[in-house]
Write a protein that holds these residues in place. Structure first.
Motif, PDB file in Angstrom:
ATOM      1  N   UNK A 149       0.845  -1.189   0.000  1.00 48.36           N
ATOM      2  CA  UNK A 149       0.000   0.000   0.000  1.00 48.36           C
ATOM      3  C   UNK A 149       0.881   1.238   0.000  1.00 48.36           C
ATOM      4  N   UNK A 150       0.562   2.174  -0.886  1.00 49.35           N
ATOM      5  CA  UNK A 150       1.281   3.439  -0.944  1.00 49.35           C
ATOM      6  C   UNK A 150       0.546   4.420  -1.828  1.00 49.35           C
ATOM      7  N   UNK A 151       0.690   5.690  -1.539  1.00 53.95           N
ATOM      8  CA  UNK A 151       0.089   6.755  -2.349  1.00 53.95           C
ATOM      9  C   UNK A 151      -1.418   6.568  -2.514  1.00 53.95           C
ATOM     10  N   UNK A 152      -2.050   6.095  -1.428  1.00 47.61           N
ATOM     11  CA  UNK A 152      -3.493   5.987  -1.398  1.00 47.61           C
ATOM     12  C   UNK A 152      -4.082   4.777  -2.069  1.00 47.61           C
ATOM     13  N   UNK A 153      -3.256   3.784  -2.451  1.00 48.35           N
ATOM     14  CA  UNK A 153      -3.802   2.622  -3.160  1.00 48.35           C
ATOM     15  C   UNK A 153      -3.022   1.361  -2.837  1.00 48.35           C
TER      16      UNK A 153
END
Length: 257
Positions: free
Chosen positions: A54-58
């Motif tokens: 998970x990273x940058x909102x996704x």
């Protein structure tokens, strides 16, 4: 300890207020508390999902049986195919310091800033894990190699013995790497490493640093902790809520912010 579905789970990540686990035959399940999980579902394509990040909102995951497929989701329920990057299976997704990383069965690793456009990094031994501190990425790799990079793309390998390094973490002012046969090495700067020593006799495969403590776990359910990354407690068998030994094969571990 929850039993969710009948297929194996290979990866877990936390973001946007929920846990998302992925696994065999493309099954996915989500949870808001880590205890109660939704009924596993799959799109029917039988694309085993070997990892998730998970990273940058996704959330980003990918297929081990449909070569090179990358999928993205904001909630762990609705998924969209966003890229196809290789002719081999994908495994071990990670998000480290603004970059997504993934390894493939053909021995190469890939990096992406957005989870959509991917770039093959220069050839090093297949990566087992990556950590970051103060401008430096450090990777634990097979065949005794620890590699470093300033940008996540160009890597410099260091050979520390013949045994594979299985995980690496940063805490208490140092990088700590663990490996096969309970080997451990540490480094203050990521370049000069201590001589590998055996601190336990168990094959540790997962290592995290959280709240002033290093925690290492073996795939067969043993755990040890350290406050400095050098002196470790006697390994103990993990227990479930009923006090029974955890004997399930552990595939992944996360520390929630």
């Amino acid at each position: 300890m929850a039993v969710v579905g009948s297929n194996e789970w290979y990866g877990i990540a936390y973001g946007n207020g929920k846990y998302v686990a992925v696994g065999q035959k493309g099954y996915v399940t989500t949870s808001t508390d880590g205890v109660n999980w939704t009924t596993p579902k799959t799109d029917g394509g039988y694309k085993s999902l070997m990892g998730i990040a998970f990273g940058k909102g996704k959330f980003i995951t990918g297929s081990s049986t449909v070569a090179g497929t990358i999928m993205s989701s904001t909630d762990g329920n609705a998924w969209t195919t966003v890229a196809n990057i290789t002719n081999s299976d994908l495994q071990d997704f990670r998000y480290v310091n603004d970059l997504f990383f993934v390894d493939s069965g053909n021995g190469y690793s890939y990096v992406s800033a957005d989870g959509i456009t991917w770039e093959q990094i220069n050839s090093i031994q297949l990566v087992n894990d990556i950590t970051y501190n103060n401008g430096l990425y450090v990777a634990a790799c097979y065949n005794g190699i620890i590699a470093t990079s300033n940008d996540g793309k160009a890597w410099t390998p260091y050979t520390l013995g013949a045994k594979s390094w299985l995980d690496v973490a940063y805490g208490k002012g140092k990088f700590v790497a663990i490996g096969v046969a309970g080997l451990l090495t540490t480094s203050v700067d990521g370049h000069a490493w201590t001589k590998p020593t055996q601190v336990v006799s168990i094959r540790w495969v997962f290592l995290i640093y959280k709240d002033g403590m290093f925690v290492a776990i073996s795939q067969n359910g043993y755990m040890t902790t350290s406050s400095d990354g050098e002196t470790w407690t006697e390994p103990v068998q993990m227990k479930d809520e009923s006090g029974n030994n955890v004997t399930s094969w552990i595939q992944d571990m996360i520390a929630v912010p």
